[in-house]
Design an enzyme around this catalytic site. Structure first.
Site, PDB file in Angstrom:
ATOM      1  N   GLU A  82     -20.763 -11.071 -19.869  1.00  0.00           N
ATOM      2  CA  GLU A  82     -20.745 -10.624 -21.258  1.00  0.00           C
ATOM      3  C   GLU A  82     -19.704 -11.414 -22.052  1.00  0.00           C
ATOM      4  O   GLU A  82     -18.537 -11.471 -21.657  1.00  0.00           O
ATOM      5  CB  GLU A  82     -20.437  -9.127 -21.296  1.00  0.00           C
ATOM      6  CG  GLU A  82     -21.480  -8.304 -20.540  1.00  0.00           C
ATOM      7  CD  GLU A  82     -20.939  -6.972 -20.037  1.00  0.00           C
ATOM      8  OE1 GLU A  82     -19.808  -6.599 -20.438  1.00  0.00           O
ATOM      9  OE2 GLU A  82     -21.625  -6.318 -19.241  1.00  0.00           O
ATOM     10  N   SER A 106     -25.536  -5.953 -19.323  1.00  0.00           N
ATOM     11  CA  SER A 106     -26.358  -5.399 -18.240  1.00  0.00           C
ATOM     12  C   SER A 106     -25.674  -5.707 -16.920  1.00  0.00           C
ATOM     13  O   SER A 106     -26.015  -6.687 -16.244  1.00  0.00           O
ATOM     14  CB  SER A 106     -27.760  -6.025 -18.262  1.00  0.00           C
ATOM     15  OG  SER A 106     -28.399  -5.862 -19.508  1.00  0.00           O
ATOM     16  N   GLU A 107     -24.724  -4.869 -16.562  1.00  0.00           N
ATOM     17  CA  GLU A 107     -23.937  -5.165 -15.364  1.00  0.00           C
ATOM     18  C   GLU A 107     -24.797  -5.265 -14.112  1.00  0.00           C
ATOM     19  O   GLU A 107     -24.558  -6.098 -13.232  1.00  0.00           O
ATOM     20  CB  GLU A 107     -22.852  -4.107 -15.179  1.00  0.00           C
ATOM     21  CG  GLU A 107     -21.705  -4.212 -16.162  1.00  0.00           C
ATOM     22  CD  GLU A 107     -21.997  -3.568 -17.511  1.00  0.00           C
ATOM     23  OE1 GLU A 107     -21.177  -3.710 -18.434  1.00  0.00           O
ATOM     24  OE2 GLU A 107     -23.059  -2.929 -17.639  1.00  0.00           O
ATOM     25  N   PHE A 117     -14.555  -5.480 -17.207  1.00  0.00           N
ATOM     26  CA  PHE A 117     -13.652  -4.430 -16.740  1.00  0.00           C
ATOM     27  C   PHE A 117     -14.090  -3.960 -15.363  1.00  0.00           C
ATOM     28  O   PHE A 117     -15.282  -3.775 -15.110  1.00  0.00           O
ATOM     29  CB  PHE A 117     -13.644  -3.243 -17.696  1.00  0.00           C
ATOM     30  CG  PHE A 117     -12.890  -3.475 -18.974  1.00  0.00           C
ATOM     31  CD1 PHE A 117     -11.574  -3.052 -19.106  1.00  0.00           C
ATOM     32  CD2 PHE A 117     -13.490  -4.129 -20.040  1.00  0.00           C
ATOM     33  CE1 PHE A 117     -10.874  -3.275 -20.282  1.00  0.00           C
ATOM     34  CE2 PHE A 117     -12.795  -4.351 -21.220  1.00  0.00           C
ATOM     35  CZ  PHE A 117     -11.484  -3.923 -21.351  1.00  0.00           C
ATOM     36  N   ASP A 140     -13.920  -1.107 -14.232  1.00  0.00           N
ATOM     37  CA  ASP A 140     -14.589   0.186 -14.364  1.00  0.00           C
ATOM     38  C   ASP A 140     -16.113   0.032 -14.436  1.00  0.00           C
ATOM     39  O   ASP A 140     -16.848   0.968 -14.113  1.00  0.00           O
ATOM     40  CB  ASP A 140     -14.114   0.900 -15.626  1.00  0.00           C
ATOM     41  CG  ASP A 140     -12.614   0.850 -15.782  1.00  0.00           C
ATOM     42  OD1 ASP A 140     -11.973   1.912 -15.697  1.00  0.00           O
ATOM     43  OD2 ASP A 140     -12.067  -0.248 -15.996  1.00  0.00           O
ATOM     44  N   HIS A 178     -11.521   2.481 -18.910  1.00  0.00           N
ATOM     45  CA  HIS A 178     -11.347   1.028 -18.945  1.00  0.00           C
ATOM     46  C   HIS A 178     -10.076   0.556 -18.241  1.00  0.00           C
ATOM     47  O   HIS A 178      -9.720  -0.621 -18.369  1.00  0.00           O
ATOM     48  CB  HIS A 178     -11.296   0.530 -20.399  1.00  0.00           C
ATOM     49  CG  HIS A 178     -12.635   0.383 -21.042  1.00  0.00           C
ATOM     50  ND1 HIS A 178     -13.470   1.451 -21.267  1.00  0.00           N
ATOM     51  CD2 HIS A 178     -13.293  -0.710 -21.513  1.00  0.00           C
ATOM     52  CE1 HIS A 178     -14.567   1.038 -21.864  1.00  0.00           C
ATOM     53  NE2 HIS A 178     -14.494  -0.273 -22.017  1.00  0.00           N
TER      54      HIS A 178
END
Length: 818
Positions: free
Chosen positions: A497, A527-528, A551, A553, A595
Site C-alpha cells: 500500500e 488488500s492485505e 502496520f 496490526d 495500530h
C-alpha cells in the site's frame, strides 16, 4: 494517486449511465462433426477414459476410507477424502485445453483436476521430456517401482496415479514425500501446483503466479480452481480485484503491458458444504454475475455446463486465448452436481433424495458415453471393457500404494527431525555482479546523493548524538539494503500500500521510484490478504517478493495467507517449493490500540516463518540483506519509533558496502558481569539507559544483549552470558502474556538453571490494549521500570525507592492477571 492519471471533475460529474456486457450462460452448441475434427475419435475416447479413471480413483479412495477395502485391497486410510465424483467432465474438459506450461492451483476437492491435468500433460509433452521428468523425480525411485510392479504400456499414467495415491496415503514415495497428503498434493513438472485445504486460498496464489509468468515472460496461464462456496471469502474477491488492476494497462510499460493471465475457474456444485450459495448464503442467481463487479469487461465471465467436457474445453480454450493476449483476468462458472457428500462424514441431510435422483440422469460419464455411442465412436461393450480395464489398473495401483515395502511410510522414527528439516531450506542466493536495467543511474538518485553526505556513525567526535539529518538512520539502512538487492536481482519486485509514489508510508522506499519501472515497484490495493497471497504465488512460480503491510496490526487481515500459506508450503512440499518472500511489518507508535501492537509472538508461534526484529541501523541493513537473500519466508518487523535512530553501538558505523548478518544470532551491545538483560526491538535503548543508571547508582554491572532474530534463535550466547551473570531480565514492548520472551525465559530456565540464582524475569507491556500516544510512556517498559525490576527482584538488597516502596506480589498479580 500517480500523476499520470488525471481525475477530471467535468468527466466524473457528467450525467451518464453504466452499461454491462452480457454474460453467456450455457452458450456451447454441440456439433459432433466439429468436435470429431477438433479432437479426433481417439481423442474423444481418451476424454471418456480419463473421466472413468478419475471416477474409479475417487471410488477407490472413498471405499478405502469408508470400509477399509477396495476390490480385495485392504487398507485403513485415515486421511481426508473430499471426493470429486460428478466433477469429471469439468476437470477433464479444462485440462484438454491447457498446455503443460499452464499451471493449475487447486482446492480441497482437486483429485480430479490433479489427475486430468497430469494425463493431459503426459500426452502433450514430448515422450523424451515425460521420461526425463520421471527419471529425475527422486532419482527415479518411483519410476523403478512402477516399472517393476505395474508392468504395461501406460508407464507415465501409472507413474502419475501411483505417485498421487502414495502422497494421499502420506508415503515417502509420494510426489511430496508424504508431507502434503490429499488436500495439498501437487507435481510441478506436469503443471500441477499446490492443492489447498483452505477454501478459496488458491485465488490469490494463482494470481501471484500469473504475475510472475507475465513479468518473466515464461508463457502460459495460471488457473485458480475453487468451489462456489469460496465466493463468500474476502480473499477471493481481493485476488480478483488485484488481478484486474487497471495499472497493468494504464501505467505499465509496453513490454509488460496487459492483464494478468489468470483464470478463476469456479467448480459450482451448488453446495458449500451443506449450504447453498445461490438462494441461501449469497444474493447471486448465477455465480458468473460476480464478474460484473470487478471490471468493465466483467472478467469475460460466463456460465458453462460442467457436465460436458467439450463445453468446458471450449470455454477454457477461448478464455486462454484472451489471457495470453493480455486481456485477463477471466472467470468461468462451471456447473456440475456433487453426487457424493462434502466429505465421507456427510450424510446429505441438507438435500432431498428427489433432487439427487434427478441429477443422476445428468451424470457426466453417462451423458458423454451416450453421446459418443450415438455418434458411432464407441460401442457399449467397449465402454464396459474400458471400465473393467481401469478398475483392474486401479486395483493394482492401490495394492502397490498400500504395501509398506513397495511404498514405505514416512519414517519419522529414523529421523525424528525430518519435518523440521523440511521447514526451511536455509539456503541463500548469490546476487549478480551487474545491475538490472534501471530508469537512470544510481548516482542520479536524489536520496542516494543525500545519504552520501551523511555520517555513517551516529556519534560525533565530541560524544554527542547526531541528528537524523546528519547521520545514516535505520530507515536509510533499510533503503540501502533494498536498493542493493532490487538493483541487482531482476526477479525481485516490491509492492504494497502506497509503496511507489508515496515512498511507502514511512519513507523507506523513497527514491526507488526514480530508478525502477512500475512493474518492479508498484502500489497494490488496500488488500492485505491479496498482497501476501500473490507474493506466495509469485515466489512459488520462481520470483522473489518484498511486500509491506504498513502496520504489523494488519497481519490480522492476512492471517491465513501468512500463517497457512506463506508458512506452510515448504514443508508440505517435502522441500520441493521455496518461498523467498520478505514481509515487512512496522510496529506502530502513538496510533493506539489498532495500530501499535507488537505481534512478534503471534508470528513466532507459527512454524515455518523466520522472524527478525532489528533495533539498530547496522543490524537492520545486514539482517534485511540476509532476509532478501534467503530462500525462506521471512517476517521482518520494524519499529516506527526507530526509523530516525542513528548507529550508536559500532564506532565504525554502518558500512557503505553491502553485507549480511547471519539470521538467528543475538548480539551483545553492552558487556557486564552482574545481570543479563535480553531485549527485543526498541527495548534495547531503554535497557542500555537502565544499565548505565544501574552501574552509576547501584554498582550493578548489566550486560545487554539484543535478540535481533526471534526465529531462529541461537541460545548459546545468552546461556554463556547467564553463566557469567547468574541473573537475567528479558524485556520487550509486546504484551507480556504469551510474549516470545516467555518462551525464551522457559528455555533459559531449562538449560541454564544450574547457573541461575534467581528465576528469569520477563518485563513486557501490560496485558492491556495499547493506549494513544499521550500514554505510551506509561505503557511500554521504560528505563526506570527495568531498574525497578533489577533492584527490586533480582537484587532486592539494593532496592530502588525512587518511586516509593512497591508491593511486588500484589501489584504484579493484579497487572498480569488482566
Amino acid at each position: 494517486m500517480p500523476k499520470e492519471i488525471y481525475i477530471d471533475p467535468n468527466e466524473f460529474k457528467a450525467r451518464s449511465a453504466l452499461s454491462a456486457p452480457q454474460i453467456p450462460i450455457h452458450a456451447y452448441e454441440a456439433n459432433i462433426e466439429a468436435e470429431r475434427a477438433s479432437f479426433s475419435d481417439a481423442g474423444l475416447l481418451r476424454l471418456l477414459r480419463d473421466m472413468i479413471i478419475i471416477r474409479e480413483f475417487e471410488t477407490m479412495v472413498g471405499s478405502l476410507k469408508s470400509i477399509g477395502s477396495y476390490n480385495g485391497v485392504e487398507f485403513n486410510y485415515k486421511g481426508a477424502a473430499h471426493l470429486s465424483i460428478g466433477q469429471e467432465a469439468a476437470a477433464v474438459g479444462a485440462a484438454a485445453s491447457l498446455e503443460p506450461h499452464d499451471h493449475i492451483f487447486g482446492s480441497h476437492r482437486s483429485h480430479g483436476e490433479f489427475i486430468a491435468k497430469g494425463l493431459s500433460a503426459i500426452r502433450k509433452l514430448p515422450p523424451e521430456a515425460a521420461r526425463a521428468i520421471m527419471e529425475n523425480h527422486e532419482r527415479g525411485a518411483l519410476l523403478r517401482t512402477v516399472e517393476r510392479q505395474l508392468q504395461g504400456t501406460e508407464t507415465a499414467e501409472n507413474f502419475l496415479l501411483l505417485g498421487f495415491l502414495a502422497e494421499i496415503f502420506m508415503r515417502s514415495t509420494g510426489f511430496n514425500r508424504g508431507m502434503g497428503g490429499s488436500m495439498h498434493a501437487f507435481f510441478l513438472p506436469f503443471g500441477i501446483y499446490p492443492n489447498n485445504a483452505i477454501v478459496g486460498a488458491s485465488a490469490g496464489i494463482a494470481t501471484g503466479a500469473a504475475l510472475q509468468k507475465k513479468l518473466a515472460r515464461t508463457g502460459g496461464i495460471a488457473v485458480a480452481n475453487a468451489g462456489d462456496g469460496s465466493t463468500g471469502c474476502g480473499p477471493v474477491w481481493e485476488a480478483m480485484n488485484f488481478a484486474a488492476m487497471a495499472q497493468f494497462d494504464t501505467l505499465w510499460t509496453d513490454a509488460v503491458k496487459g492483464g494478468l493471465p489468470v483464470l478463476f475457474f469456479f467448480s459450482n456444485n451448488f453446495y458449500a458444504m451443506g449450504s447453498q450459495p445461490m438462494g441461501e448464503t449469497t444474493g447471486l442467481d448465477r455465480l458468473s454475475r460476480i464478474g460484473l463487479g470487478v471490471n468493465p469487461q466483467a472478467m469475460h465471465a460466463e456460465t458453462v455446463d460442467g457436465t460436458s467436457p467439450l463445453a468446458v474445453a471450449d470455454a477454457v480454450r477461448r478464455k486462454r486465448e484472451l489471457l495470453v493476449q493480455g486481456k485477463g483476468p477471466a472467470l468461468l462458472d462451471v456447473e456440475w452436481y456433487r453426487s457424493s457428500g462434502h466429505s465421507m462424514f456427510d450424510a446429505n441431510v441438507y438435500r432431498t433424495k428427489e433432487e439427487m435422483r434427478a441429477w443422476e440422469a445428468h451424470d457426466p460419464i453417462l451423458l458423454f458415453s451416450d453421446r459418443l455411442q450415438s455418434a458411432g465412436i464407441v460401442r457399449p461393450d467397449q465402454i464396459v471393457a474400458i471400465r473393467q480395464e481401469v478398475a483392474s489398473q486401479m486395483r493394482s495401483i492401490a495394492a502397490v500404494a498400500v504395501d509398506p515395502l513397495l511404498t514405505p511410510p514416512v519414517n519419522i522414527q529414523a529421523d525424528p527431525l525430518l519435518i523440521g528439516k523440511l521447514m526451511f531450506s536455509n539456503s541463500e542466493i548469490e546476487l549478480p555482479a551487474e545491475n538490472a536495467p534501471l530508469l537512470k543511474p544510481l548516482q542520479a538518485v536524489s536520496r542516494v546523493q543525500q545519504d552520501a553526505k551523511k555520517s555513517r556513525h551516529g556519534i560525533a567526535d565530541d560524544g554527542t548524538k547526531l541528528s537524523a539529518m546528519r547521520a545514516i538512520t535505520l530507515r536509510d539502512a533499510l533503503f540501502e539494503s533494498i536498493l542493493h538487492h532490487i538493483t541487482h536481482d531482476e526477479r525481485l519486485i516490491a509492492y504494497g500500500e502506497d509503496c511507489r509514489d508515496f515512498g511507502s508510508a514511512f519513507g523507506v522506499y523513497r527514491g526507488l521510484a526514480e530508478i525502477l519501472p512500475r512493474h518492479r515497484l508498484f502500489n497494490s490495493p488496500i488488500s492485505e490478504a491479496a498482497i501476501v497471497a500473490t507474493a506466495v504465488g509469485y515466489a512459488m512460480e520462481g520470483g522473489r517478493a518484498l511486500i509491506e503491510l504498513m502496520f504489523g496490526d494488519f497481519l490480522g487481515r492476512a492471517g491465513d495467507e501468512v500463517f497457512n500459506q506463506m508458512a506452510k508450503w515448504q514443508s508440505m512440499s517435502g522441500g520441493e517449493v521455496k518461498l523467498p518472500v520478505v514481509l515487512r511489518c512496522s510496529v506502530g507508535s502513538t496510533y493506539g490500540a489498532q495500530h501499535s501492537q507488537d505481534w512478534t509472538a503471534l508470528c513466532a508461534h507459527i512454524p515455518g516463518l523466520k522472524i527478525l526484529y532489528p533495533a539498530t541501523p547496522y543490524d537492520a541493513k545486514g539482517l534485511l540483506a540476509s532476509a532478501l537473500s534467503s530462500n525462506d519466508p521471512v517476517v521482518f518487523f520494524e519499529s516506527q519509533r526507530l526509523y530516525e535512530t542513528v548507529e550508536q553501538f559500532r564506532p565504525e558505523g554502518v558500512p557503505t558496502e553491502y553485507y549480511r548478518i547471519p539470521i538467528g544470532e543475538p548480539n551483545c551491545k553492552r558487556s557486564g558481569d552482574d545481570v543479563t538483560i535480553l531485549t527485543i526491538g526498541p527495548s534495547l535503548y531503554a535497557a542500555v539507559a537502565a544499565a548505565d543508571e544501574l552501574e552509576k547508582t547501584f554498582k550493578i554491572s548489566a550486560e545487554v544483549i539484543d535478540a535481533r532474530s526471534i526465529v531462529p534463535f541461537n541460545y548459546a550466547p545468552v546461556l554463556a552470558s547467564v553463566k557469567k551473570t547468574r541473573r537475567i531480565l528479558l524485556v520487550s514492548e509486546a504484551s507480556e502474556r504469551g510474549s516470545f520472551l516467555m518462551t525464551l525465559a522457559a528455555n533459559i530456565t531449562r538449560f541454564g538453571y544450574r547457573d541461575l540464582v534467581a528465576a528469569p524475569r520477563v518485563l513486557g507491556s501490560p496485558n492491556w490494549i495499547v493506549p494513544g500516544g499521550e500514554m505510551e510512556i506509561t505503557y511500554f517498559p521504560q528505563a526506570h521500570d527495568i531498574i525497578d525490576v533489577v533492584t527490586g527482584e533480582l537484587f532486592p538488597d539494593r532496592r530502588s525507592n525512587r518511586r516509593g516502596v512497591r508491593n511486588w506480589d500484589d501489584q504484579e498479580l493484579a497487572r498480569i492477571g488482566l
